[in-house]
Every structure is written in structure tokens, then in C-alpha cells.
Design a protein around this motif. Structure first.
Motif, mmCIF file in Angstrom:
data_model
loop_
_atom_site.group_PDB
_atom_site.id
_atom_site.type_symbol
_atom_site.label_atom_id
_atom_site.label_comp_id
_atom_site.label_asym_id
_atom_site.label_seq_id
_atom_site.Cartn_x
_atom_site.Cartn_y
_atom_site.Cartn_z
ATOM 1 N N VAL A 1 3.104 -11.826 0.208
ATOM 2 C CA VAL A 1 3.295 -12.825 1.270
ATOM 3 C C VAL A 1 1.966 -13.311 1.844
ATOM 4 C CG1 VAL A 1 5.639 -12.193 1.986
ATOM 5 C CG2 VAL A 1 3.703 -10.926 2.917
ATOM 6 N N ASP B 1 0.842 -1.211 0.000
ATOM 7 C CA ASP B 1 0.000 0.000 0.000
ATOM 8 C C ASP B 1 0.878 1.262 0.000
ATOM 9 O OD1 ASP B 1 0.948 -0.509 2.525
ATOM 10 O OD2 ASP B 1 -0.934 -0.088 3.570
ATOM 11 N N GLU C 1 0.257 -11.512 4.922
ATOM 12 C CA GLU C 1 -0.534 -10.295 4.697
ATOM 13 C C GLU C 1 -1.875 -10.607 4.042
ATOM 14 O OE1 GLU C 1 0.227 -7.232 6.011
ATOM 15 O OE2 GLU C 1 1.673 -8.563 6.951
ATOM 16 N N VAL D 1 7.251 -7.772 -1.942
ATOM 17 C CA VAL D 1 6.961 -9.183 -1.658
ATOM 18 C C VAL D 1 5.464 -9.425 -1.509
ATOM 19 C CG1 VAL D 1 9.208 -9.612 -0.577
ATOM 20 C CG2 VAL D 1 7.339 -8.821 0.848
#
Ligand code: FAD
Ligand code: DLZ
Ligand code: SF4
Length: 512
Positions: A34, A10, A37, A32
Motif C-alpha cells: 500500500v 514485516d 506504508e 497488501v
């Protein structure tokens, strides 16, 4: 090599503080995807797809500039699944002198970052997020020792600071706020501009396949997917808004209509929050429409207030009050979140419509979030943590810095009045006035008691009765308490009976 610059999903702007002194000769930008998240809450499928596609497009744009980007995809077999573990792997690959990152939008992630210096044995510089118009320190100084923080006063400071809609030290038009003109019901004949959608390109299609495979059991429809995923598309969405919707934004800001989730709203929050647009540029664009006579002041002032007022205010409050802010439960609300927040299966048509819009678009506009979904959560006494998680999951624009104050403070009053001066409680009459939902509902907003009565009607009074000891002293809700004081015991007993019957019928078997 030089510096490893971790860029979060973000933070997709070239002007972000972590990239400000980037040296393309020596530095590497790390991005990344992931699992941690994507699953710490089970985000709406469109939210994950929007962010992954926007990240991939942003990485491509950096590479075109000649910048080295180390981009780790979710389906990379070596992917270690979290920011910290991926950063550690990247340090092994690149042997940087230091790591630079811009602070995150969530307390949870900041806590992780604070450990990185020790875990990596490297200098880790966490820089201030320079995308906001007020720094945390400025907000803190404004808040000072004030017992109650009020957005309206903060907003005036921000108008003075930024100069938006100002003539010297005075607001243009002689007033700070034109909201009195902004509460019109929608005329039946009004035409709503069809929303600008963006066809998925090859990158987005690949991400949509990934999300379908990996997160198919998350809430929400993945397709049709129409979000913009590049800065150019976000700018096109901004242009569309200011030209097609802004002139009418103010008048019908509070209106709701079946099948029209966007109405005259900006639909820019995912772009703003992910970095594809800046707060400043959207305000500049809106002000220009007023100065050049294409949009009225009530619309433009209302829009700019949402951005430099509410958006900055909730962010300031979040960082000022966290982490303790999330733990309060001033109204001691404990009811679990009903299943219909996920399924949309309820006889209450307003709630069914708002959940349906949310599921289809990962979007609902402010009044749907506040006065329908939020109002129900408040009146039914839903447990704050469950409501907060729901809001964080379902909207494409949701990050804790903005979601939490809106949910915990604005809709649930769980902070005991830090953010808002009173609970935003309303009966069915409000929803009937501002929407077409009631005409197609099993219940009637005109009926106050019994099986056909709109549940909002008796839940409203039941809420006031249940919270009398906590709220009766609040001058801003003195009037309904005066009415309650005059109510007969029989009427109060009927309210309690209807509320018990209705609330007892709710089922809560889904988790997130
Ligand atoms: P518009 O109505 O056209 O407003 C323009 C812009 O103003 C928005 O894009 C947004 O950036 C800003 N804005 C307006 N109101 C607020 C507000 N209360 N707080 C912060 N910014 C505001 N907004 C989010 O960005 N993320 C969230 O997770 C989020 N959760 C919310 C939860 C609840 C319970 C409520 C009541 C509001 C929430 N909002 C959130 C605020 C607001 O509803 C959305 O920003 C807005 O609906 C986004 O749509 P839009 O771009 O069409 O906004
Ligand atoms: C929301 C989100 C998701 C779903 N996935 C990622 C990701 O894989 N990589 C990433 O850098 N950021 C992601 N994000 C956004 C982060 O959750 C966000 O940066 C933090 O919540 C801090 O605001
Ligand atoms: Fe919602 Fe009540 Fe109207 Fe039904 S009658 S749509 S429950 S406000």
C-alpha cells in the motif's frame, strides 16, 4: 469463509501468532502493498524493494503450502492505498467471520488497528507479536518503578531467562560482558570477507522496476540490489556471518573503514526485523560457534548481547513509553537537519563516507550510525523529529519500534536519560582512533581551533557549554565538566566562535 488473516510486510514468518491456528480449508491470508506504508516517510528505495520482494516470495511459499493468499499489488488499479481501506475491500470480497492480525511494530499502525472492529463491524483480534524473547508484560514487570532503566541489567535477566551462554545461574567465562576486549582499531592489513550478495530473480526484478517507476525520487540507490528476499537466503546470510565474520566481530565491532560498510558485522537486521530470521535462531547459531571452538567468547557474547540485550531492550522501552516518548526534547534541540544528510556533500569526510554508504546500501553499521551521524546530530543540536525521520527513511532495517529509542534516546538524549545514562558525545579524536576517515579529510582531528580544526572538536565543547545547566550534575560526565571548569574564558570564546561560524554555514533546504 472462516478467518481473514492480515499479514504485514514485516511479519514474514510462518510461526507468527496471526497464522498459528490457520485452517487452510477455510481461511485466507491477506497481504497488501500500500502506498501509505511506502510513503508515510519516503523510505530508501532498497528498503521498499526488499520488503515488497520478500512479501511476494513469502506469499508464494504460503501458496505452495496450500494456503489461500489474497495478495494486493501496489499497481493493482483497485488498490485503495492503506491497510484499513484494503482490509475493508478484502472483507467485502471474502465475508469472513473475523479478522486476525499480529500487533504491528509501530504505534502509528496500532492506532489504526484499534479502530478496525468498529469500522468493519467484525471481531478483530490483535495478537501479541510472538517473535520477541521478552513479552511487553515481562519488560514492564522488569522496568517496574525503576527511575533509570539500564540495558546491562535487563540483559542479565535475559541471559538467565534464555540460558544463552550460561552455566547454571552463572555466565560462562565468569563475566556477563566482554566489551573491554571489543574496541580494537582495525589493522591496516586485515582482509574483510566480501559480503554475500543475492542476485535478483524475476520477482525481485519486477519489484525493482516498480520501485524505480513509483519511488524514483526517494533517497538512495536502488541498484545494485543484493539483499536476500527469502527465508532460505536469509539463512544463507546467517551461515555466511557466523562462518566468515563472527570470529572477528567482537574485536573490530567499533572500527570504521572507507569503502567497507559491513566489515565484520552481521548485516542481518533487515531479515530479523521482517521476520525472515528469528532472534532465537541467530543466537543459537552464534553460541554453537563458540561451544564448538570456532569463535571466541568476546565475539559471541558481544553479538548475543546485541540481540537479546539491546534489540529486546529498545523494543520493550518503545512500547512501555509510547506515545509520550516521541514528544520529549530534553536538550531543547531545534536546529533543522542539514542538507548533507541527504546529499553527502560536506567537507567532513567521516559524514560524507557514512552518508555515502547509507545511500548505496540502505545500511551503515552501528558505530557509523552512533558515533558519526548520531554524534553530529547530538553536538549540532538537531531537532529530534527531523533526525528520527531521517533514520526511519534511510535504513533497510528501520521500523519505529527499533529506530526511535536508538535515535531519540541513544544518540540525541532527547528522553533526558531514560535509555542511556549519558549523552554519547565524542570529539574528533574518537573517530580518528576508530577509522581511516580523518587521513582524507579537509579538517584535522589534531587541530582544536580555527578553520582547519575538526568541527567535532569545538562542537563537543560547545555542546557541553550550551547544555551545562542540564548536564553538569550527571556523574557520568563529571570529568569533561571538570576540564571545562578549568578552561580560560578566551578558549571558551574561541570555541563559541568556531561553533557559531560552522553551524551558521549549514544549509537546510531539503525536506524528506
Ligand atoms: P550487528 O552490529 O552485527 O548486530 C547484530 C544485531 O544486533 C543486529 O542485526 C540487530 O538486530 C541487533 N542490534 C544491535 N544493536 C542494536 C540496537 N542498538 N538496537 C536494536 N538492535 C540492535 N537497528 C535496527 O534494526 N533498525 C533501526 O532502525 C536501527 N536504527 C538505529 C539508529 C541509531 C541511531 C543507532 C545508533 C542504531 C540503530 N540500530 C537500528 C541498531 C544497529 O545499529 C543496527 O541494528 C545494526 O547496525 C544492524 O546491522 P547488523 O545486522 O550488521 O548488526
Ligand atoms: C515498510 C513497509 C512498506 C514500505 N510497505 C509496506 C506495504 O506495502 N505493506 C505492508 O504490509 N507493510 C509495509 N511496510 C511495513 C509496515 O510499514 C510495517 O508493518 C509497519 O510499519 C508496522 O511495523
Ligand atoms: Fe570527521 Fe573530523 Fe576526522 Fe574530518 S577530521 S573525518 S570531520 S572526525
Amino acid at each position: 469463509m472462516g478467518t481473514l488473516r492480515l499479514l504485514l510486510g514485516d511479519q514474514l514468518t510462518r510461526a507468527i501468532s496471526s497464522l498459528s491456528d490457520l485452517d487452510a480449508e477455510t481461511d485466507v491470508v491477506l497481504m497488501v502493498e500500500v502506498a501509505e506504508e511506502a510513503t508515510y516517510v519516503r523510505h530508501h528505495k532498497q528498503k521498499i524493494a526488499f520488503l515488497f520482494s520478500a512479501m511476494r516470495h513469502f506469499a508464494q511459499a504460503l501458496r505452495v503450502e496450500g494456503i489461500t493468499v489474497d495478495y494486493v499489488r501496489l499497481d493493482d488499479p483497485e488498490n485503495a492505498g492503506s491497510f484499513g481501506a484494503e482490509l475493508a475491500r478484502a472483507v467485502e470480497r471474502h465475508h469472513p467471520e473475523r479478522v486476525v492480525v499480529t500487533e504491528p511494530g509501530e504505534w502509528r499502525v496500532l492506532e489504526m488497528m484499534r479502530d478496525w472492529r468498529e469500522e468493519l463491524g467484525l471481531p478483530v483480534e490483535i495478537r501479541e507479536d510472538n517473535r520477541f524473547l521478552a513479552t511487553k508484560a515481562e519488560f514492564g514487570a522488569w522496568a517496574g518503578e525503576k527511575k533509570h532503566l539500564r540495558m546491562e541489567y535487563f540483559y542479565r535477566e535475559m541471559r538467565r531467562k534464555t540460558g544463552f551462554l550460561m552455566e547454571g545461574r552463572e555466565p560462562v567465562g565468569g563475566q556477563w560482558n566482554f566489551d573491554a576486549q571489543n574496541r580494537k582499531a582495525l589493522p591496516k592489513t586485515i582482509t574483510v570477507p566480501p559480503r554475500r550478495r543475492f542476485e535478483p530473480d524475476a520477482i525481485t526484478r519486477e519489484v525493482l522496476d516498480l520501485v524505480a517507476r513509483r519511488f524514483g525520487n526517494h533517497f538512495g540507490d536502488l541498484e545494485p540490489f543484493g539483499w536476500g528476499v527469502t527465508r532460505a537466503q536469509a539463512l544463507e546470510a546467517l551461515r555466511f556471518f557466523v562462518e566468515e565474520a563472527l570470529p572477528t566481530f567482537g574485536d573490530y565491532q567499533d572500527a570504521m573503514k572507507t569503502g567497507e560498510p559491513f566489515l565484520f558485522h552481521a548485516v542481518l537486521s533487515p531479515y530479523l526485523n521482517a521476520g525472515l530470521l528469528t532472534a532465537e535462531e541467530v543466537c543459537v547459531a552464534a553460541e554453537r560457534e563458540w561451544r564448538e571452538g570456532r569463535a571466541p567468547l568476546n565475539a559471541v557474547e558481544g553479538f548475543i548481547r546485541q540481540i537479546i540485550g539491546w534489540r529486546e531492550y529498545v523494543r520493550g522501552l518503545y512500547w512501555l513509553k509510547m506515545p509520550a516518548y516521541a514528544d520529549t526534547n530534553a536538550l531543547e534541540a531545534t536546529r533543522p537537519l542539514p542538507d548533507f544528510y541527504w546529499t553527502g556533500e560536506t567537507e567532513m569526510n567521516c559524514l560524507a563516507q557514512c552518508v555515502g554508504d547509507t545511500r548505496r546500501h540502505a545500511y551503515a553499521h552501528h558505530i557509523q550510525r552512533l558515533m558519526v551521524l548520531g554524534n553530529f546530530a547530538l553536538l549540532a543540536g538537531l531537532r529530534p523529529a527531523e533526525v528520527e525521520e531521517w533514520y526511519l527513511v534511510v535504513y533497510a532495517d528501520a521500523y519505529e519500534w527499533v529506530e526511535l529509542p536508538n535515535v531519540h534516546g541513544m544518540i540525541l538524549y532527547a528522553d533526558g536519560g531514560v535509555l542511556a545514562s549519558k549523552p554519547y558525545a565524542a570529539s574528533g579524536a574518537y573517530i580518528d582512533r576508530m577509522s581511516d576517515y580523518c587521513a582524507a579529510c579537509t579538517y584535522s582531528p589534531k587541530v582544536k581551533e580555527g578553520e582547519r580544526a575538526c568541527p567535532f572538536n569545538y562542537l563537543y565543547w560547545n555542546f557541553l557549554i550550551e547544555n551545562e545547566a542540564r548536564l553538569v550534575g550527571n556523574p557520568r560526565i563529571a570529568m569533561p565538566y571538570r576540564t571545562l571548569a578549568k578552561m580560560s574564558d578566551d578558549r571558551k570564546a574561541a570555541i563559541r566562535e568556531d561553533a557559531d561560524r560552522f553551524l551558521g554555514s549549514l544549509t537546510s533546504s531539503y525536506g524528506t
